[in-house]
Structure formats: structure tokens, C-alpha cells
Design a protein around this motif. Structure first.
Motif, PDB file in Angstrom:
ATOM      1  N   MET A 179       0.827  -1.205   0.000  1.00 47.08           N
ATOM      2  CA  MET A 179       0.000   0.000   0.000  1.00 47.08           C
ATOM      3  C   MET A 179       0.864   1.260   0.000  1.00 47.08           C
ATOM      4  O   MET A 179       0.345   2.351  -0.161  1.00 47.08           O
ATOM      5  CB  MET A 179      -0.875   0.039   1.250  1.00 47.08           C
ATOM      6  N   THR A 180       2.141   1.109   0.225  1.00 49.66           N
ATOM      7  CA  THR A 180       2.990   2.279   0.418  1.00 49.66           C
ATOM      8  C   THR A 180       3.454   2.840  -0.926  1.00 49.66           C
ATOM      9  O   THR A 180       3.332   2.175  -1.952  1.00 49.66           O
ATOM     10  CB  THR A 180       4.231   1.898   1.245  1.00 49.66           C
ATOM     11  N   PRO A 181       3.981   4.062  -0.938  1.00 47.79           N
ATOM     12  CA  PRO A 181       4.418   4.659  -2.204  1.00 47.79           C
ATOM     13  C   PRO A 181       5.423   3.792  -2.952  1.00 47.79           C
ATOM     14  O   PRO A 181       5.464   3.829  -4.174  1.00 47.79           O
ATOM     15  CB  PRO A 181       5.066   5.968  -1.757  1.00 47.79           C
ATOM     16  N   ARG A 182       6.209   3.008  -2.242  1.00 49.07           N
ATOM     17  CA  ARG A 182       7.256   2.274  -2.945  1.00 49.07           C
ATOM     18  C   ARG A 182       6.688   1.226  -3.896  1.00 49.07           C
ATOM     19  O   ARG A 182       7.183   1.040  -5.005  1.00 49.07           O
ATOM     20  CB  ARG A 182       8.171   1.613  -1.923  1.00 49.07           C
ATOM     21  N   PHE A 183       5.661   0.520  -3.478  1.00 50.91           N
ATOM     22  CA  PHE A 183       5.124  -0.546  -4.333  1.00 50.91           C
ATOM     23  C   PHE A 183       3.765  -0.174  -4.917  1.00 50.91           C
ATOM     24  O   PHE A 183       3.485  -0.468  -6.059  1.00 50.91           O
ATOM     25  CB  PHE A 183       5.042  -1.853  -3.547  1.00 50.91           C
ATOM     26  N   ALA A 202      -3.610  10.296  -3.932  1.00 51.92           N
ATOM     27  CA  ALA A 202      -2.453   9.399  -3.954  1.00 51.92           C
ATOM     28  C   ALA A 202      -1.171  10.180  -4.174  1.00 51.92           C
ATOM     29  O   ALA A 202      -0.145   9.921  -3.554  1.00 51.92           O
ATOM     30  CB  ALA A 202      -2.629   8.347  -5.039  1.00 51.92           C
ATOM     31  N   ARG A 203      -1.227  11.173  -5.078  1.00 50.73           N
ATOM     32  CA  ARG A 203      -0.021  11.960  -5.364  1.00 50.73           C
ATOM     33  C   ARG A 203       0.415  12.755  -4.148  1.00 50.73           C
ATOM     34  O   ARG A 203       1.609  12.950  -3.925  1.00 50.73           O
ATOM     35  CB  ARG A 203      -0.281  12.905  -6.543  1.00 50.73           C
ATOM     36  N   VAL A 204      -0.564  13.202  -3.357  1.00 51.17           N
ATOM     37  CA  VAL A 204      -0.198  13.894  -2.128  1.00 51.17           C
ATOM     38  C   VAL A 204       0.577  12.951  -1.223  1.00 51.17           C
ATOM     39  O   VAL A 204       1.520  13.342  -0.554  1.00 51.17           O
ATOM     40  CB  VAL A 204      -1.463  14.426  -1.417  1.00 51.17           C
ATOM     41  N   GLY A 205       0.186  11.656  -1.229  1.00 52.57           N
ATOM     42  CA  GLY A 205       0.918  10.657  -0.447  1.00 52.57           C
ATOM     43  C   GLY A 205       2.084  10.075  -1.206  1.00 52.57           C
ATOM     44  O   GLY A 205       2.576   9.016  -0.857  1.00 52.57           O
ATOM     45  N   ARG A 206       2.514  10.710  -2.289  1.00 49.21           N
ATOM     46  CA  ARG A 206       3.643  10.264  -3.128  1.00 49.21           C
ATOM     47  C   ARG A 206       3.417   8.883  -3.720  1.00 49.21           C
ATOM     48  O   ARG A 206       4.350   8.120  -3.910  1.00 49.21           O
ATOM     49  CB  ARG A 206       4.938  10.245  -2.320  1.00 49.21           C
ATOM     50  N   GLY A 225      -9.431  17.704   2.808  1.00 51.05           N
ATOM     51  CA  GLY A 225      -9.312  16.292   3.169  1.00 51.05           C
ATOM     52  C   GLY A 225      -7.880  15.823   3.276  1.00 51.05           C
ATOM     53  O   GLY A 225      -7.538  15.068   4.182  1.00 51.05           O
ATOM     54  N   VAL A 226      -7.010  16.229   2.339  1.00 45.20           N
ATOM     55  CA  VAL A 226      -5.640  15.727   2.394  1.00 45.20           C
ATOM     56  C   VAL A 226      -4.843  16.435   3.478  1.00 45.20           C
ATOM     57  O   VAL A 226      -3.796  15.968   3.886  1.00 45.20           O
ATOM     58  CB  VAL A 226      -4.905  15.873   1.039  1.00 45.20           C
ATOM     59  N   ALA A 227      -5.338  17.590   3.958  1.00 41.77           N
ATOM     60  CA  ALA A 227      -4.558  18.347   4.929  1.00 41.77           C
ATOM     61  C   ALA A 227      -4.899  17.978   6.369  1.00 41.77           C
ATOM     62  O   ALA A 227      -4.084  18.147   7.256  1.00 41.77           O
ATOM     63  CB  ALA A 227      -4.766  19.838   4.717  1.00 41.77           C
ATOM     64  N   PHE A 228      -6.120  17.478   6.605  1.00 47.90           N
ATOM     65  CA  PHE A 228      -6.529  17.253   7.992  1.00 47.90           C
ATOM     66  C   PHE A 228      -6.825  15.788   8.255  1.00 47.90           C
ATOM     67  O   PHE A 228      -7.356  15.098   7.391  1.00 47.90           O
ATOM     68  CB  PHE A 228      -7.788  18.077   8.300  1.00 47.90           C
ATOM     69  N   PRO A 229      -6.494  15.320   9.451  1.00 52.47           N
ATOM     70  CA  PRO A 229      -6.847  13.947   9.809  1.00 52.47           C
ATOM     71  C   PRO A 229      -8.334  13.839  10.146  1.00 52.47           C
ATOM     72  O   PRO A 229      -9.025  14.843  10.267  1.00 52.47           O
ATOM     73  CB  PRO A 229      -5.995  13.679  11.041  1.00 52.47           C
ATOM     74  N   ARG A 230      -8.769  12.595  10.304  1.00 52.24           N
ATOM     75  CA  ARG A 230     -10.196  12.358  10.517  1.00 52.24           C
ATOM     76  C   ARG A 230     -10.669  12.820  11.878  1.00 52.24           C
ATOM     77  O   ARG A 230      -9.955  12.717  12.863  1.00 52.24           O
ATOM     78  CB  ARG A 230     -10.481  10.860  10.429  1.00 52.24           C
ATOM     79  N   PHE A 231     -11.911  13.296  11.892  1.00 53.95           N
ATOM     80  CA  PHE A 231     -12.599  13.547  13.150  1.00 53.95           C
ATOM     81  C   PHE A 231     -13.350  12.290  13.558  1.00 53.95           C
ATOM     82  O   PHE A 231     -13.820  11.546  12.696  1.00 53.95           O
ATOM     83  CB  PHE A 231     -13.638  14.653  12.987  1.00 53.95           C
ATOM     84  N   ARG A 232     -13.506  12.108  14.855  1.00 53.55           N
ATOM     85  CA  ARG A 232     -14.459  11.087  15.293  1.00 53.55           C
ATOM     86  C   ARG A 232     -15.855  11.667  15.133  1.00 53.55           C
ATOM     87  O   ARG A 232     -16.024  12.872  14.944  1.00 53.55           O
ATOM     88  CB  ARG A 232     -14.207  10.723  16.754  1.00 53.55           C
ATOM     89  N   VAL A 233     -16.869  10.808  15.216  1.00 52.52           N
ATOM     90  CA  VAL A 233     -18.225  11.267  14.931  1.00 52.52           C
ATOM     91  C   VAL A 233     -18.649  12.359  15.891  1.00 52.52           C
ATOM     92  O   VAL A 233     -19.162  13.409  15.480  1.00 52.52           O
ATOM     93  CB  VAL A 233     -19.206  10.085  14.979  1.00 52.52           C
ATOM     94  N   GLU A 234     -18.409  12.137  17.194  1.00 57.15           N
ATOM     95  CA  GLU A 234     -18.897  13.137  18.144  1.00 57.15           C
ATOM     96  C   GLU A 234     -18.114  14.433  18.000  1.00 57.15           C
ATOM     97  O   GLU A 234     -18.652  15.525  18.164  1.00 57.15           O
ATOM     98  CB  GLU A 234     -18.860  12.602  19.575  1.00 57.15           C
TER      99      GLU A 234
END
Lengths: 257, 301, 176
Positions: A117-121, B34-38, B271-280
Motif C-alpha cells: 500500500m505504500t508509495p514504494r510498491f 495518492a499523489r499527495v501521499g507520493r 481532506g488531504v490536509a486534515f486527519p479524521r474527526f471522530r463522529v462526536e
């Protein structure tokens, strides 16, 4: 299916005609007396599977036998391919391009899936992704050794997946037991219990090997040869007999779809 | 008013264009994430393969009538929302079925799919689905509240419930957009938009790592494919509504594509900048930040 | 560690102290005094954490050795108490009332070694081996290879090589 509720005496190991066990220095160990470890084992089915009286919302009491009433007893059926070859080819192309893996790591090999799942693969670019529920998954990766306890869960998960479904055995343990070949609790031939499409050898196989294995699986799907689900339905009795041979506390329906 | 039968093929054409645009846009958004996560990301046609595969699965299991109707309701919500909002302003072909009171109907359709899903997922009998739908309904309700307030604010401002009329007023130029004439309402609505697009930080209900994917836990094969179809149509339909109400609508397809993409990107960037909130947490966030904005916008109008 | 041993010796009949590391020691004591020693260590000496409870099968002596390993969280010290019990009809007192986690260890020991712990909650439930009826597999007279060969299907064609000789042949084909 009937759950047997019985109490029986389990004998200790049989000692007649067996060579005496040797300790590390080659000294003979004291022979075990027959029945020395006898103990009474009561095979109790799980409480929620027992026959019981249930009171409905309208106040009427009725008897429920969970295994019979809450589950369907019908076995799997062979599902024919699409009538037109061109349609089936299209479906096979889509199936090969969209492989959804069940996120169930059955053994240590599951650790080799994370890097994908990581960028490498990045397996997503091949149309591979992970689904958390067996209902939506098509591919079940048996990742490494499978103990009897896990096998029971693996069978339940496999049977809940929908018809064109594939199994990949990952690592040597699924092929011939690998380093667990003499273990008291792991199976040694995965294909006796589930229909396997592709084996990926290695201990552990690297993520590249996994990607190669998935590519091979794609070729099989494209060629229409990955019919494990239908094979399972055709030889259902044989698979069930194998499974029940080693799963002794079979407290579930025969087919858990 | 005589019914113009020609509207039906036109509506289907709109649906076709929007569906394909939605499929490609969703993949593009995935790719951007995905590109944001390289990562390289999925191919642009990945959603088509997934869809065909799910329609092509040979077996499927039903848990009852409502289980079957759940995805159907959801798709109805998406398609209905799309058809009752004029997709292209001023075009005879793509105004579809919009009429004088359509804003109320649109509000209803936004919520309709989730309600259908609740019934369907409830019948599937899976505890994770029931938990997921409870969480989903609470969050969506909290997120819809500021949007409803903003919509009433806009309706008060223009003194009409017809989306076509609202778009017509905004045609004078940039400065006549609701974005500039009623910024508070737009702000409230955009916060609500983040919540209803099912992207981080508010996608905890559907996230695969959470209580295994929540409401659709038991859905598979064609049921899931129906929901995927809706996943392509519904966001676009919702954005069309936003675009018409707040951003001047679109008078032609290129403008439409551009504006929809830009509005979608708002939720993606967040979305790509912030982590998830819990529901409450997210409910509290909507009630503290978005709802007062909505109330204020009504008061000021 | 020495002081602790001395203090404990006043109360119980202890065996010799085996000090593995400056902060890790083991001592053997009779079964009847285990509870007293554990309670004292937990309540007065600060060994509040039960790290593990495990068993060793001394087949030749006909005994099981149970090891109760305790940890002192602030001093970073571990102290192990060993109890020897007879192997035949092995039975031990449960300590689940001292540490609730002990119930899980005792459940595992019951399944893997066949040591009974009367009164421990859920001790007779299946732990890992579901539906196991034979001899407990961690006993040393249990032949795991034979069991595996008898119960699980074998795939022919498996080769086993001795790593030393095999690597010698691979690395130095002409001999050393």
C-alpha cells in the motif's frame, strides 16, 4: 446439522508398540502409563447455538434451533459464465483489473502485504485494493501458516465471498507446511481445504514477488481459468470431508454464505 | 403545463454525461490524493473496472426487500437531486425537470439516500452496519443543519424557492454571486459541504479502517455496484446544487466542468490536509462553527 | 535482590536464590507458601505486576515447574517464584484473585500442559486448540512430528538438508 453434546473419556497417548521417547542425551525417558493423562472432556457447543425458547415481540413463545433456523442449509452451486463469450471476456477483464483483497491476515505473511500500500510498491495502480468485509472481496490471500483455529475462520470468510473468487497461498507454509511442517496445529496443504489459484513461494516472499503473483493471477482470470469458486462447489463434499477431518469442534453450518 | 416528452431523452443525456464525468472525476480525485501521499495512484478508468466487475459477479445474496431497496433509494436520491436542479442554466436541453418550488425538493433528495441506506443497512442484520448507519445519520444530520439554514437564507434573500430564478439573478457577473452578496450563508454551506462529501476529515463513517466500512458492510455484487453508480452521480448532483445556489450556476458544459471540479477540490484540499474527526467531534464541530454562521446569515438577511 | 531474599526468607521456606542479572532473580518455594509469598511481594514489596505465568516440563523428574514472574515497575526489577508440582494429575491453586490476568495464563496452561486450576474463571474453555481431545501438546512426551504426520495431509517432494553440510557443499564444492 446436529451438534453432539456428549461427554467422553479421552485416553492418554497410546504406548503399545511405540519406541520409548528419548531425551536430548539419548537416554530413554520413563514410559508413559496408559491412561495417565485421562481427563473427561465435555464437548459443549457454544451457548448461542443451543436449542432454546424465544419470545417474539408479539408475546408468542417458539422454539429456535439456531443452526437450522438462522442459517440456510443450501450448499454452493456451480454458477455458469455469462452466455455471450464477449460479455464474459469483458467481465474477466474487469475482474482482472479490479482485484479486491480481503483484509484478513491469517499468518505472519500479512506483514508483507502492508508495503504494497505504500508509495514504494503502490498496488493500487494495478487495480488491487483491500476491502474489510468478505462480502465485497474477490481475493483471499492466505498469508502464511494456517493453524486449525484460523482455518475455521478462513473457511467461513471464503464461503461468504461472492462467486468469482480467488485464493492465493502466500509463503511456503501454505504449500507444504514450510517451517511448521511438524507442528501439531498447522495444516500443510492448503489446497486440500480451499481451492487455490496461485501459490507464491518464499519465506517470506518479498512484495515484488507478491506483485508478480498477482500478475500471474490476472493472466489466469483473463484466460477464464480462475474458477476456484465453481471448483469448490463441484467438489464440495470432498472439501468438507477434508475440513471436518481436522476441525473437531465443528459448531457452524456446513456452508456459511 | 403540458409535459414536454422531449425532456426525457434530454434528462437521460444529462445523466449520462454527469455519470461519466463523476466516474472520471472520482478517479482523478483519488489520484490527486495518492499523489499527495507520493503514490502513483489508480488509473483514471479504475472506477469503470470496479463497476463492471461488481455488476459481473455471479452470485449475490439478499437479506430482504429493504436490503434491496437501500441502494435503489440511494441512487434515486442522487438521480432525483440531479434531475430537479437545472444542470445548465438557460439551456432548454439540460434544465431537466426543474420547477418553481424545486429547492425544497432538492433539500429532501439530499437526505433521501441516507435514509434509504439506513433502512437497507438495518435489514442486512450485520451489527457493524447498524452501528455505522447510526453514526452516519447523526453526522449527516449535523452536517445538513447549516446547509438547510444557508438555503433558507438564500431563499429569503432572493424571495424565491426556484433554483432557476436564483441562478438567473446571479448572471449579472462575478459580484452578483451569492458568494459575494451573502458570504455568511455560503460559508455555512461550504462547511456543511465538507461534511457531506464523505471525504476526510468527516469520512469516519465510511472509512475502510473504521467499524468495517459502516453501512455498506453487507453490500456486495450488484447492490454495491448500484451504490458505486450513485457515488459517481451524487457528489456531482450536490455540487450542481451548490454551484447554482452560491456560485452563479453554469451556462455551458465547459464552465460546468470547471466549476464542479473547483468546488470538489475544496473538499479534497481540506481532506488531504486534515486527519479524521471522530463522529462526536465532527458533530460538535458542525454545531459550534457552522450552525451559528447559518443562523447569523438568516438574521442578517 | 539479596535483601528482598532475606526478608522473604523470614516468612517462607525458600530454596536458593538464582540471580540471572542484577535486576532479575528466581527462587523456588513449596506450593503451600506460594500464595503467601505472592501476596507479600505484591502488597508490601511493590512487585505489583504479574509479567507471566508459565510452565516447564521436567519429564525425567516427573515434575512441572511453574514460574510466576513479578515485576517492580518503579525499580525496574523482576523476581520469579518457582513451584514444582508432580506431573501426574497435575493440579495447582489458582491465583486469579490476586491478578485477574492470571486466569488467562492458567487457561493456556490447562490447555497446553494439562495442569488443572480449579476455580479459575473460564479455565476449561478452549484457548487456542479448539476441540482438542488428545494429550496436551506442550508436554514433552507429546510427539509433535508424529502427530502432524498422522493428522495433516503431507505434500510429497519435500527435502530437508542439514544446513552445515549443505552450505559447505555450496560454498566449497571441492571440499575444505
Amino acid at each position: 446439522m446436529k451438534v453432539e453434546l456428549e461427554s467422553r473419556i479421552v485416553e492418554g497417548p497410546e504406548v503399545v508398540g511405540v519406541e520409548p521417547a528419548l531425551d536430548l542425551q539419548g537416554k530413554a525417558l520413563p514410559a508413559v502409563q496408559p491412561g495417565a493423562y485421562s481427563r473427561t472432556v465435555t464437548l459443549m457447543p457454544r451457548a448461542e447455538l443451543e436449542r432454546r425458547m424465544v419470545k417474539g415481540p408479539d408475546g408468542v413463545e417458539f422454539e429456535v434451533e439456531p443452526l437450522r433456523d438462522y442459517y440456510c442449509e443450501a450448499g454452493p452451486t456451480v454458477m455458469p459464465a455469462a452466455y455471450l463469450k464477449i460479455v464474459e471476456d469483458l467481465f474477466n477483464w474487469a475482474r482482472s483489473r479490479s482485484i479486491w483483497i480481503l483484509g484478513f491476515g491469517t499468518g505472519c505473511g500479512a506483514i508483507e502485504m502492508r508495503p504494497l500500500m505504500t508509495p514504494r510498491f503502490d498496488a493500487y495502480r494495478f487495480g488491487i485494493q483491500w476491502r474489510p468485509t468478505p462480502r465485497q472481496a474477490n481475493l483471499f490471500v492466505i498469508s502464511g501458516y494456517l493453524s486449525v483455529k484460523t482455518l475455521k475462520r478462513a473457511i467461513r470468510c471464503y464461503e461468504q465471498m461472492q462467486n468469482p473468487k480467488y485464493v492465493v497461498g502466500l509463503g511456503s507454509c501454505t504449500i507444504n507446511g514450510g517451517m511448521y511442517w511438524d507442528s501439531y496445529n498447522t495444516i500443510k496443504r492448503l489446497d486440500d481445504y480451499l481451492p487455490v489459484d496461485v501459490y507464491i513461494a518464499g519465506c517470506m516472499p518479498r512484495p515484488e514477488a507478491l506483485l508478480q503473483g498477482f500478475e500471474d493471477l490476472k493472466k489466469l482470470i483473463r484466460a477464464g481459468k480462475a474458477e476456484g469458486a465453481n471448483q469448490y462447489a463441484e467438489r464440495f463434499d470432498w472439501y468438507k470431508a477434508n475440513q471436518k477431518q481436522i476441525i473437531h469442534d465443528w459448531d457452524m453450518p456446513d456452508y456459511n454464505w | 403545463m403540458p409535459f414536454d416528452w422531449m425532456k426525457i431523452p434530454y434528462a437521460l443525456l444529462t445523466l449520462f454525461i454527469v455519470f461519466n464525468f463523476g466516474m472520471l472525476l472520482n478517479a482523478l480525485i483519488q489520484k490527486i490524493g495518492a499523489r499527495v501521499g507520493r503514490r502513483y495512484g489508480v488509473p483514471i478508468w479504475q472506477n469503470y473496472a470496479d463497476l463492471i466487475k461488481n455488476y459481473g459477479l455471479r452470485s449475490s445474496i439478499t437479506h430482504g426487500v429493504m436490503y434491496y431497496l437501500g441502494p435503489v433509494f440511494r441512487l434515486t436520491g442522487g438521480v432525483g437531486l440531479l434531475l430537479f436542479v437545472p444542470t445548465i442554466y438557460g439551456s432548454e436541453m439540460f434544465s431537466n425537470l426543474s420547477f418553481a418550488g424545486d429547492l425544497i425538493l432538492a433539500l429532501y433528495f439530499v437526505f433521501f439516500g441516507t435514509l434509504g441506506m439506513a433502512l437497507g443497512a438495518g435489514e442486512s442484520g450485520h451489527p457493524n452496519a447498524a452501528i455505522g448507519i447510526t453514526r452516519g445519520l447523526s453526522q449527516v444530520t449535523a452536517a445538513e443543519l447549516p446547509f438547510a439554514l444557508a438555503v433558507f437564507s438564500v431563499a429569503l434573500q432572493y424571495q424565491t424557492f426556484s433554483i432557476t430564478d436564483i441562478v438567473a439573478v446571479q448572471q449579472a457577473g462575478f459580484t452578483s454571486w451569492t458568494l459575494f452578496t451573502n458570504p455568511l450563508a455560503v460559508a455555512a454551506a461550504m462547511l456543511s459541504f465538507l461534511g457531506s462529501m464523505m471525504r476526510p476529515p468527516f469520512d469516519v463513517v465510511l472509512a475502510p479502517q473504521e467499524i468495517p466500512i459502516g453501512p455498506p458492510t453487507e453490500y456486495h455484487s450488484s447492490y454495491l455496484a448500484l451504490m458505486q453508480t450513485n457515488r459517481a452521480i451524487f457528489p456531482i448532483a450536490k455540487i450542481v446544487l451548490y454551484m447554482s445556489l452560491f456560485f452563479g450556476g453554469a451556462a455551458s458544459w465547459p464552465v460546468f466542468f470547471l466549476k464542479v471540479f473547483a468546488i470538489y477540490m475544496v473538499s479534497v484540499l481540506v481532506g488531504v490536509a486534515f486527519p479524521r474527526f471522530r463522529v462526536e467531534q465532527s458533530i460538535r464541530w458542525f454545531l459550534i462553527w457552522a450552525v451559528p454562521l447559518g443562523v447569523l446569515s438568516i438574521v442578517l438577511v | 535482590m539479596r535483601e528482598l531474599y532475606a526478608r522473604l526468607k523470614e516468612r517462607c521456606a525458600l530454596g536458593e536464590l538464582t540471580q540471572q542479572r542484577p535486576n532479575l532473580g528466581f527462587v523456588t518455594l513449596p506450593r503451600e507458601q506460594l500464595r503467601q509469598a505472592l501476596t507479600h511481594l505484591r502488597d508490601s514489596e511493590g512487585y505489583t505486576h504479574l509479567v507471566l505465568l508459565t510452565a516447564v516440563d521436567w519429564l525425567e523428574d516427573g515434575q512441572f515447574q511453574l514460574t510466576y514472574l513479578l515485576s517492580h515497575r518503579t525499580q525496574g526489577r523482576d523476581f520469579g517464584l518457582r513451584v514444582l508440582i508432580p506431573r501426574m494429575d497435575a493440579e495447582m491453586d489458582s491465583i486469579h484473585d490476586l491478578w485477574p490476568t492470571a486466569a488467562t495464563y492458567q487457561r493456556e496452561l490447562r490447555e497446553m500442559f494439562g495442569i488443572q486450576f480449579p476455580g479459575s474463571p473460564g479455565v476449561n474453555d478452549d484457548f487456542i486448540l479448539e476441540g482438542w481431545t488428545g494429550m496436551p501438546p506442550y508436554r514433552r512426551d507429546f510427539d509433535t512430528k508424529r502427530f502432524s504426520e498422522e493428522n495433516y495431509n503431507h505434500r510429497p517432494g519435500r527435502e530437508t538438508r542439514d544446513p552445515t553440510t549443505y552450505m559447505k557443499q555450496q560454498l566449497y564444492p571441492g571440499g575444505l
